[in-house]
Motif scaffolding. Structure first.
Motif, PDB file in Angstrom:
ATOM      1  N   GLY A  61       0.798  -1.223   0.000  1.00  0.00           N
ATOM      2  CA  GLY A  61       0.000   0.000   0.000  1.00  0.00           C
ATOM      3  C   GLY A  61       0.830   1.271   0.000  1.00  0.00           C
ATOM      4  N   LEU A  62       2.146   1.150   0.061  1.00  0.00           N
ATOM      5  CA  LEU A  62       3.021   2.322   0.066  1.00  0.00           C
ATOM      6  C   LEU A  62       3.192   2.852  -1.350  1.00  0.00           C
ATOM      7  CD1 LEU A  62       5.072   4.134   1.659  1.00  0.00           C
ATOM      8  CD2 LEU A  62       6.812   2.449   1.016  1.00  0.00           C
ATOM      9  N   ARG A  63       3.268   4.180  -1.490  1.00  0.00           N
ATOM     10  CA  ARG A  63       3.508   4.796  -2.793  1.00  0.00           C
ATOM     11  C   ARG A  63       4.461   5.967  -2.610  1.00  0.00           C
ATOM     12  NH1 ARG A  63       4.490   3.110  -6.808  1.00  0.00           N
ATOM     13  NH2 ARG A  63       3.813   3.859  -8.830  1.00  0.00           N
ATOM     14  N   VAL A  64       5.590   5.942  -3.297  1.00  0.00           N
ATOM     15  CA  VAL A  64       6.567   7.024  -3.249  1.00  0.00           C
ATOM     16  C   VAL A  64       6.992   7.364  -4.671  1.00  0.00           C
ATOM     17  CG1 VAL A  64       7.409   6.381  -0.956  1.00  0.00           C
ATOM     18  CG2 VAL A  64       8.522   5.430  -2.995  1.00  0.00           C
ATOM     19  N   SER A  65       7.736   8.444  -4.805  1.00  0.00           N
ATOM     20  CA  SER A  65       8.102   8.904  -6.142  1.00  0.00           C
ATOM     21  C   SER A  65       9.163   8.031  -6.793  1.00  0.00           C
ATOM     22  CB  SER A  65       8.591  10.354  -6.093  1.00  0.00           C
ATOM     23  OG  SER A  65       9.708  10.470  -5.239  1.00  0.00           O
ATOM     24  N   ARG A  66      10.184   7.625  -6.011  1.00  0.00           N
ATOM     25  CA  ARG A  66      11.250   6.838  -6.623  1.00  0.00           C
ATOM     26  C   ARG A  66      11.977   5.991  -5.597  1.00  0.00           C
ATOM     27  NH1 ARG A  66      14.010  11.536  -9.445  1.00  0.00           N
ATOM     28  NH2 ARG A  66      12.077  12.580  -8.843  1.00  0.00           N
ATOM     29  N   ALA A  67      12.648   4.965  -6.108  1.00  0.00           N
ATOM     30  CA  ALA A  67      13.429   4.062  -5.267  1.00  0.00           C
ATOM     31  C   ALA A  67      14.890   4.142  -5.688  1.00  0.00           C
ATOM     32  CB  ALA A  67      12.929   2.629  -5.405  1.00  0.00           C
ATOM     33  N   PHE A  68      15.785   4.131  -4.704  1.00  0.00           N
ATOM     34  CA  PHE A  68      17.224   4.084  -4.947  1.00  0.00           C
ATOM     35  C   PHE A  68      17.731   2.745  -4.420  1.00  0.00           C
ATOM     36  CE2 PHE A  68      16.185   8.525  -4.963  1.00  0.00           C
ATOM     37  CZ  PHE A  68      17.030   9.081  -5.913  1.00  0.00           C
ATOM     38  N   LEU A  69      18.254   1.918  -5.331  1.00  0.00           N
ATOM     39  CA  LEU A  69      18.657   0.563  -4.970  1.00  0.00           C
ATOM     40  C   LEU A  69      20.057   0.266  -5.474  1.00  0.00           C
ATOM     41  CD1 LEU A  69      15.425  -1.438  -5.905  1.00  0.00           C
ATOM     42  CD2 LEU A  69      16.115  -0.683  -3.632  1.00  0.00           C
ATOM     43  N   ARG A 111      12.408  -6.195  -4.365  1.00  0.00           N
ATOM     44  CA  ARG A 111      11.300  -6.200  -5.321  1.00  0.00           C
ATOM     45  C   ARG A 111      10.081  -5.491  -4.738  1.00  0.00           C
ATOM     46  NH1 ARG A 111      13.543 -11.401  -6.878  1.00  0.00           N
ATOM     47  NH2 ARG A 111      12.353 -12.478  -5.264  1.00  0.00           N
ATOM     48  N   ALA A 112       9.853  -5.646  -3.445  1.00  0.00           N
ATOM     49  CA  ALA A 112       8.746  -4.936  -2.797  1.00  0.00           C
ATOM     50  C   ALA A 112       8.995  -3.432  -2.777  1.00  0.00           C
ATOM     51  CB  ALA A 112       8.556  -5.465  -1.371  1.00  0.00           C
ATOM     52  N   LEU A 113      10.236  -3.020  -2.576  1.00  0.00           N
ATOM     53  CA  LEU A 113      10.575  -1.601  -2.625  1.00  0.00           C
ATOM     54  C   LEU A 113      10.313  -1.031  -4.014  1.00  0.00           C
ATOM     55  CD1 LEU A 113      13.944  -1.614  -0.614  1.00  0.00           C
ATOM     56  CD2 LEU A 113      11.752  -0.708   0.170  1.00  0.00           C
ATOM     57  N   VAL A 114      10.654  -1.782  -5.035  1.00  0.00           N
ATOM     58  CA  VAL A 114      10.431  -1.338  -6.409  1.00  0.00           C
ATOM     59  C   VAL A 114       8.942  -1.150  -6.687  1.00  0.00           C
ATOM     60  CG1 VAL A 114      10.580  -2.096  -8.821  1.00  0.00           C
ATOM     61  CG2 VAL A 114      12.570  -2.291  -7.326  1.00  0.00           C
ATOM     62  N   GLN A 115       8.123  -2.072  -6.186  1.00  0.00           N
ATOM     63  CA  GLN A 115       6.682  -1.984  -6.416  1.00  0.00           C
ATOM     64  C   GLN A 115       6.081  -0.720  -5.817  1.00  0.00           C
ATOM     65  OE1 GLN A 115       4.491  -3.974  -8.191  1.00  0.00           O
ATOM     66  NE2 GLN A 115       6.415  -4.812  -8.991  1.00  0.00           N
ATOM     67  N   ALA A 116       6.734  -0.150  -4.820  1.00  0.00           N
ATOM     68  CA  ALA A 116       6.211   1.043  -4.159  1.00  0.00           C
ATOM     69  C   ALA A 116       6.589   2.332  -4.867  1.00  0.00           C
ATOM     70  CB  ALA A 116       6.713   1.099  -2.708  1.00  0.00           C
ATOM     71  N   ALA A 117       7.449   2.276  -5.878  1.00  0.00           N
ATOM     72  CA  ALA A 117       8.036   3.481  -6.447  1.00  0.00           C
ATOM     73  C   ALA A 117       7.583   3.750  -7.874  1.00  0.00           C
ATOM     74  CB  ALA A 117       9.564   3.377  -6.410  1.00  0.00           C
ATOM     75  N   GLY A 118       7.485   5.021  -8.215  1.00  0.00           N
ATOM     76  CA  GLY A 118       7.171   5.414  -9.580  1.00  0.00           C
ATOM     77  C   GLY A 118       8.364   5.324 -10.510  1.00  0.00           C
ATOM     78  N   GLU A 119       9.561   5.524  -9.973  1.00  0.00           N
ATOM     79  CA  GLU A 119      10.792   5.405 -10.736  1.00  0.00           C
ATOM     80  C   GLU A 119      11.789   4.555  -9.960  1.00  0.00           C
ATOM     81  OE1 GLU A 119      10.910   9.770 -12.992  1.00  0.00           O
ATOM     82  OE2 GLU A 119      12.525   9.164 -11.635  1.00  0.00           O
ATOM     83  N   VAL A 120      12.710   3.936 -10.670  1.00  0.00           N
ATOM     84  CA  VAL A 120      13.745   3.130 -10.034  1.00  0.00           C
ATOM     85  C   VAL A 120      15.111   3.644 -10.483  1.00  0.00           C
ATOM     86  CG1 VAL A 120      14.745   0.839  -9.750  1.00  0.00           C
ATOM     87  CG2 VAL A 120      12.256   1.107  -9.923  1.00  0.00           C
ATOM     88  N   VAL A 121      15.923   4.043  -9.508  1.00  0.00           N
ATOM     89  CA  VAL A 121      17.279   4.511  -9.774  1.00  0.00           C
ATOM     90  C   VAL A 121      18.245   3.486  -9.179  1.00  0.00           C
ATOM     91  CG1 VAL A 121      18.958   6.373  -9.474  1.00  0.00           C
ATOM     92  CG2 VAL A 121      16.504   6.910  -9.667  1.00  0.00           C
ATOM     93  N   VAL A 122      19.091   2.918 -10.021  1.00  0.00           N
ATOM     94  CA  VAL A 122      20.070   1.922  -9.585  1.00  0.00           C
ATOM     95  C   VAL A 122      21.422   2.600  -9.406  1.00  0.00           C
ATOM     96  CG1 VAL A 122      21.362  -0.137 -10.268  1.00  0.00           C
ATOM     97  CG2 VAL A 122      18.883  -0.033 -10.621  1.00  0.00           C
ATOM     98  N   LEU A 123      22.067   2.340  -8.274  1.00  0.00           N
ATOM     99  CA  LEU A 123      23.407   2.838  -7.997  1.00  0.00           C
ATOM    100  C   LEU A 123      24.369   1.662  -8.099  1.00  0.00           C
ATOM    101  CD1 LEU A 123      22.622   5.003  -4.816  1.00  0.00           C
ATOM    102  CD2 LEU A 123      22.264   5.579  -7.228  1.00  0.00           C
ATOM    103  N   ALA A 124      25.281   1.696  -9.055  1.00  0.00           N
ATOM    104  CA  ALA A 124      26.192   0.563  -9.257  1.00  0.00           C
ATOM    105  C   ALA A 124      27.509   1.061  -9.835  1.00  0.00           C
ATOM    106  CB  ALA A 124      25.571  -0.467 -10.202  1.00  0.00           C
ATOM    107  N   ASP A 125      28.622   0.748  -9.164  1.00  0.00           N
ATOM    108  CA  ASP A 125      29.913   1.134  -9.719  1.00  0.00           C
ATOM    109  C   ASP A 125      30.285   0.196 -10.865  1.00  0.00           C
ATOM    110  OD1 ASP A 125      31.927  -1.030  -8.752  1.00  0.00           O
ATOM    111  OD2 ASP A 125      30.820  -0.519  -6.930  1.00  0.00           O
ATOM    112  N   HIS A 126      31.317   0.572 -11.621  1.00  0.00           N
ATOM    113  CA  HIS A 126      31.625  -0.126 -12.869  1.00  0.00           C
ATOM    114  C   HIS A 126      31.999  -1.591 -12.659  1.00  0.00           C
ATOM    115  CE1 HIS A 126      35.779   0.802 -11.600  1.00  0.00           C
ATOM    116  NE2 HIS A 126      36.121  -0.234 -12.342  1.00  0.00           N
ATOM    117  N   THR A 127      32.470  -1.976 -11.465  1.00  0.00           N
ATOM    118  CA  THR A 127      32.852  -3.371 -11.238  1.00  0.00           C
ATOM    119  C   THR A 127      31.641  -4.305 -11.243  1.00  0.00           C
ATOM    120  OG1 THR A 127      32.725  -3.196  -8.813  1.00  0.00           O
ATOM    121  CG2 THR A 127      34.827  -2.633  -9.857  1.00  0.00           C
ATOM    122  N   LYS A 128      30.438  -3.746 -11.065  1.00  0.00           N
ATOM    123  CA  LYS A 128      29.229  -4.570 -11.057  1.00  0.00           C
ATOM    124  C   LYS A 128      28.618  -4.724 -12.447  1.00  0.00           C
ATOM    125  CE  LYS A 128      28.152  -3.284  -6.299  1.00  0.00           C
ATOM    126  NZ  LYS A 128      27.199  -2.623  -5.373  1.00  0.00           N
TER     127      LYS A 128
END
Length: 316
Positions: free
Chosen positions: A155-163, A186-203
């Motif tokens: 039931g949570l709704r937010v503008s974006r998720a940072f994962l 995956r549950a965090l993603v379902q709550a967000a309108g946008e998904v921003v992934v933080l990943a350095d180049h080694t990943k």
């Protein structure tokens, strides 16, 4: 020395290995190949891991010492995408912890998280409200996981998720080595309108056991500039961009870095510093919102008042 570092940390970037042993990355890469041939470690894009790294996950103490300059640069850049008064979710991880330290300066922000480290970084921030999920504590990364965490996000709704995660490929998206962590993400993603992934180049190009965010759900990737010789990371970035992911590249001013990839032109500076962003056709955006908060912790089980709701359009 190389094998000892990998055993101690679980995974080490070539850049970090070269810095510690005081030699070139070309020499380090040759030594890593030799160790891989003996079955003592596995190569990954821009680094090396212990054999069986597809399922193995390093603990927080090890991860906190990996790619620190890259994570700092990524966090600096990612903070520029957060607006005053916004409601967001921030997942667990060492890079998201760095982001949280910078979000403490954003007034009126509401942050929902399952990470004790993210909450700790924001607990005393002025005019920032922190909402903790429920769940069972997973000691290796100080995150709350399990059915309690997932149910508290319903039931949570937010503008974006940072994962963040353990690996990112254009074919499969973001992945992690732990099933419980993947389920909460995956549950965090379902709550967000946008998904921003933080990943350095080694990943980039690394694929781990459990998918968390498919590529077509990722709105933006914030990463660092891969070394000039890391063709596979550059290829992965291009493949992600081709699938509609916006690429924001942070410069961490380390020696031996490549210039931005073709098409990654500098964007005008924002209030939290410069960035390089790749706007693509069909760009997915949401309208930030949320209510002003206070420096307090509360459980996501008490979200019935709707104060962290942000009715951003849900992507399907």
């Amino acid at each position: 020395m190389i094998l000892e570092m990998v055993r101690a940390n679980g995974a080490v970037s070539l850049r970090e290995l070269a810095r510690v042993v005081q030699t070139s990355e070309v020499t380090v890469r040759r030594d890593v190949r030799a160790l891989e041939a003996e079955g003592l470690l596995d190569r990954r894009h821009g680094g090396a891991v212990l054999p069986g790294g597809f399922t193995r996950e390093s603990g927080f103490p090890q991860k906190s010492h990996l790619a620190t300059a890259e994570k700092t640069a990524i966090a600096d850049l990612a903070a520029g995408f957060v607006e005053e008064g916004e409601a967001i979710v921030v997942g667990a991880g060492t890079t998201t912890q760095e982001l949280a330290r910078r979000l403490a300066r954003v007034p009126g922000l509401t942050v929902v998280t399952n990470s004790l480290l993210v909450a700790q970084a924001l607990a005393h921030a002025n005019r920032v409200e922190v909402v903790m999920t429920g769940g069972t504590l997973r000691g290796s990364n100080y995150a709350l996981v399990g059915s309690g965490a997932e149910q508290s996000l319903q039931g949570l709704r937010v503008s974006r998720a940072f994962l963040s995660g353990s690996g990112l490929t254009a074919e499969r998206g973001l992945s992690t080595s732990n099933m419980l962590s993947a389920s909460v993400d995956r549950a965090l993603v379902q709550a967000a309108g946008e998904v921003v992934v933080l990943a350095d180049h080694t990943k980039l190009g690394s694929d781990t056991m459990f998918q968390t965010v498919p590529t077509d759900v990722i709105t933006r990737l914030v990463t660092d500039e891969p070394p000039a010789h890391d063709d596979r990371a550059a290829t992965e970035l291009q493949a992600l961009a081709d699938q509609g992911v916006q690429i924001a590249v942070a410069s961490n001013s380390l020696p031996g870095q490549a210039p931005a990839q073709p098409g990654m032109e500098p964007a005008p500076p924002e209030r939290r510093g410069p960035r390089r962003d790749v706007p693509l056709p069909g760009q997915r955006r949401s309208h930030p919102g949320g209510a002003p908060g206070a420096p307090q912790l509360r459980s996501a089980g008490a979200l019935g008042d709707g104060r962290v709701a942000d009715l951003a359009p849900r992507r399907r």
